[in-house]
Design a protein around this motif. Structure first.
Motif, PDB file in Angstrom:
ATOM      1  N   UNK A 195       2.210 -11.193 -21.723  1.00 41.92           N
ATOM      2  CA  UNK A 195       1.390 -12.342 -22.185  1.00 41.92           C
ATOM      3  C   UNK A 195       1.919 -13.140 -22.839  1.00 41.92           C
TER       4      UNK A 195
ATOM      5  N   UNK B 191     -13.383  -6.960 -23.320  1.00 41.03           N
ATOM      6  CA  UNK B 191     -13.509  -5.984 -24.245  1.00 41.03           C
ATOM      7  C   UNK B 191     -12.859  -6.558 -25.640  1.00 41.03           C
ATOM      8  N   UNK B 192     -13.601  -6.516 -26.775  1.00 36.00           N
ATOM      9  CA  UNK B 192     -12.938  -6.707 -27.859  1.00 36.00           C
ATOM     10  C   UNK B 192     -11.390  -6.123 -28.178  1.00 36.00           C
ATOM     11  N   UNK B 193     -10.609  -6.724 -28.732  1.00 37.36           N
ATOM     12  CA  UNK B 193      -9.209  -6.127 -28.944  1.00 37.36           C
ATOM     13  C   UNK B 193      -8.229  -6.343 -28.072  1.00 37.36           C
ATOM     14  N   UNK B 194      -8.595  -7.001 -26.725  1.00 37.79           N
ATOM     15  CA  UNK B 194      -7.720  -7.364 -25.746  1.00 37.79           C
ATOM     16  C   UNK B 194      -7.153  -8.928 -26.137  1.00 37.79           C
TER      17      UNK B 194
ATOM     18  N   UNK C 127       0.130  -2.489 -18.880  1.00 37.97           N
ATOM     19  CA  UNK C 127       0.089  -3.586 -19.961  1.00 37.97           C
ATOM     20  C   UNK C 127       0.666  -4.815 -19.693  1.00 37.97           C
ATOM     21  N   UNK C 128      -0.208  -5.737 -19.620  1.00 39.37           N
ATOM     22  CA  UNK C 128       0.470  -7.148 -18.942  1.00 39.37           C
ATOM     23  C   UNK C 128       1.748  -7.674 -20.013  1.00 39.37           C
TER      24      UNK C 128
ATOM     25  N   UNK D  20      -7.825 -17.710 -30.690  1.00 41.11           N
ATOM     26  CA  UNK D  20      -8.166 -18.412 -31.591  1.00 41.11           C
ATOM     27  C   UNK D  20      -8.179 -19.674 -31.328  1.00 41.11           C
TER      28      UNK D  20
ATOM     29  N   UNK E 189      -9.356 -11.855 -28.409  1.00 40.12           N
ATOM     30  CA  UNK E 189      -8.783 -12.304 -29.574  1.00 40.12           C
ATOM     31  C   UNK E 189      -8.438 -13.643 -29.781  1.00 40.12           C
TER      32      UNK E 189
END
Lengths: 369, 369
Positions: free
Chosen positions: A342, A314-317, A339-340, A323, A321
């Motif tokens: 990260x 899903x976009x936003x994860x 929420x992991x 780069x 995201x």
């Protein structure tokens, strides 16, 4: 100088070794309470050695090594014997990616020699070797064994191994780990399927460009076959409590089509465009759900599952995201809940890999008297 | 049992302390090579104490403490004197958020007593106190001083303090640090200005809901004044090499309008809607550049600048993509280059804060014989 001297032996003086040695010099200079003596820098055919353990002058180590006519002590036998004779604690820094060298870790650790290494082979090969390493190490309960640290075996200098170790040691339960573990795969998919904007290039053309820019191995199949990612997942799965027998004992999606497995790298590159339509279809399917494709590793402790391959996110994860050629690793744990935790950043590169090794070396020094 | 026993004294038994104690029990059970004796659990008015240093039974510590009629030893004098008499190494766990207690760290550290703490006051108040703490600690070069660890002073259990310390110790240069350091601010802005989708609620209404859900301090001004974030930035700035004199010596944007600083929390909540239009305007301006508002802390080492306040971030960046009440911290360093090393996840909560403390306690144990 209140603490006892420590002797450092370095195997492997390629790209990573060449970044590590200046960091070691800096560490020696800044360590005011302890003498640190580099006593060996070895590569396959030659070495620099301080036979009397008084330490090498590192100022021109690279030129000195090139000019050296000294054959390295045989590994493991002569090396182990000589290091055991050192007048103090010894840290072996293995900067190679050799399984053969890693297979001797238990012998060195059992002899009380500490090991720090970015070499993922020892910790990602057979479970038997893993068990032998940790049973021989001080961390595994061998009171006279050496310490063993391998932060840079996954994600280079990113705090991955130490983070998962802290989570487990403090009593958290790892539920799932997922992420992008290969800088090359990250670059390919972030380009092919960007989180914002679009990309009209074919996958094979992106591989071609990445190869030309030196972002892939000389033979891109060594990145695309997924085995490097599988080895990193094996390490994290074992640290999470899963008994993974070996790095090919779970599903690995190779991006090397079966009919392109043989032949030269050029043959492979020439044949790859034929497979563009298949991956384009997967991209379109993901796009319909507002998701993007990423090449990820995943493990699920409760389900006792490990896998490596393409998934849609899903976009936003954090994974969507990504780069550039960054890695991102998400730890889902009992304490962190939905929420992991990260960690993200460059997961390859000589300087940041060397940093992981140096940080581990400091951890060993901090545990010695 | 090959290693010497260690005695643990706990000050503060509130939310964090109540999560730490079971983790300590677990650690005691799993530490097979060393005896760990909890000898003190103190809160302001009462305590549990093991006067003969044989260790407290932790199984019913909470009920035992409630039933206790023992007045705690005075702090610092009686406590310091008693801990100095322990027959071995002592770790003081300060689970309070008291500046007064932190001001005594130098005395404890100078006496060889180790400290682990989530209390950010000691490391974020005057530079003089910071210097006194580190000059007294083993890490600062005092060979007979105690070790000092404070991972949970910023981002709870997230690997923030240890990551920045590793970067610096291995010779990297911190260029910039930026991030969202407050779970409350994170929730307010992720809701008010989401990275995907829109929000039509007024800022004051979101504060109201957050207060009702217990996501803010009882008086939301304690979150909205930015001081908590400023203290965390002070810590990271100092670890990055900036000599920040105190946590209010740089620009802090308070979200508490000047005319609402006085009066009760209810007065504040009643007055806040009057200021909605101002923040709506900033949201609209950011939106025009496809950016979202976040309440961040930033430091720039080269420019010797630290600041705390609202900033607009491009969609797709880690800060813009935040969810829930997560923290995210980006480290821009010489080695990591343009793409930062990023750590993200829950930066508050009793369990994860306690985890940061327990991990620090393990670090101390690993450095002791």
């Amino acid at each position: 100088m209140s603490a006892s001297p420590v002797f450092v032996a370095i195997i492997g003086a390629g790209t990573v070794g060449s970044s590590f040695i200046p960091q070691l010099q800096n560490l020696i200079k800044n360590t005011t309470n302890r003498a640190i003596f580099p006593i060996l820098i070895a590569r396959s055919s030659k070495c620099l050695v301080s036979r009397d353990y008084t330490g090498l002058d590192l100022n021109n180590w690279s030129a000195d090594l090139s000019a050296s006519t000294i054959t390295p002590p045989t590994f493991p036998n002569e090396t182990l014997k000589w290091l055991k004779s050192a007048p103090g604690e010894v840290v072996l820094v293995d900067n190679t990616s050799s399984l053969e060298i890693a297979q001797s870790y238990p012998a060195f650790l059992s002899a009380g020699i500490h090991i720090v290494t970015p070499n993922k082979k020892g910790v990602s090969d057979s479970l038997e070797l893993w068990d032998n390493i940790f049973n021989s190490a001080r961390q595994g309960g061998n009171a006279t064994g050496g310490y063993f640290y391998h932060e840079a075996s996954c994600g280079a200098g990113l705090p991955i191994i130490n983070t998962i170790t802290d989570l487990v040691k403090t009593g958290d339960k790892i539920k799932k780990v997922e992420g992008v573990f290969s800088g090359t795969m990250s670059f390919l998919f972030n380009t092919f399927h960007p989180a914002s904007g679009t990309c009209d290039e074919k996958f094979s053309a992106i591989v071609d460009k990445a190869k030309a820019a030196g972002y892939t191995e000389p033979d891109p199949r060594d990145d695309l076959n997924g085995l490097d990612v599988a080895r990193k997942l094996t390490i994290l799965a074992r640290l999470s409590g899963l008994k993974v027998p070996n790095p090919t004992s779970f599903p690995i999606e190779s991006l090397v089509p079966a009919e392109l497995e043989a032949g030269s790298a050029s043959d492979f590159m020439a044949g790859l465009p034929k497979f563009d339509s298949a991956i384009e279809e997967r991209k379109a399917a993901a796009e319909k759900e507002n998701k993007v494709l990423r090449f990820v590793g995943k493990l699920d402790v409760d389900k006792n599952q490990v896998s490596v391959g393409i998934e849609a996110f899903e976009r936003g994860t954090a994974i969507a995201s990504l780069r550039g050629s960054d890695n991102v690793i998400s730890f889902f744990t009992e304490r962190y809940g939905a929420n992991p935790l990260v960690v993200q950043g460059a997961g390859a590169g000589a300087e940041v890999t060397a940093m992981g090794i140096t940080a581990d070396l400091i951890r060993v020094l901090e545990r010695l008297n």
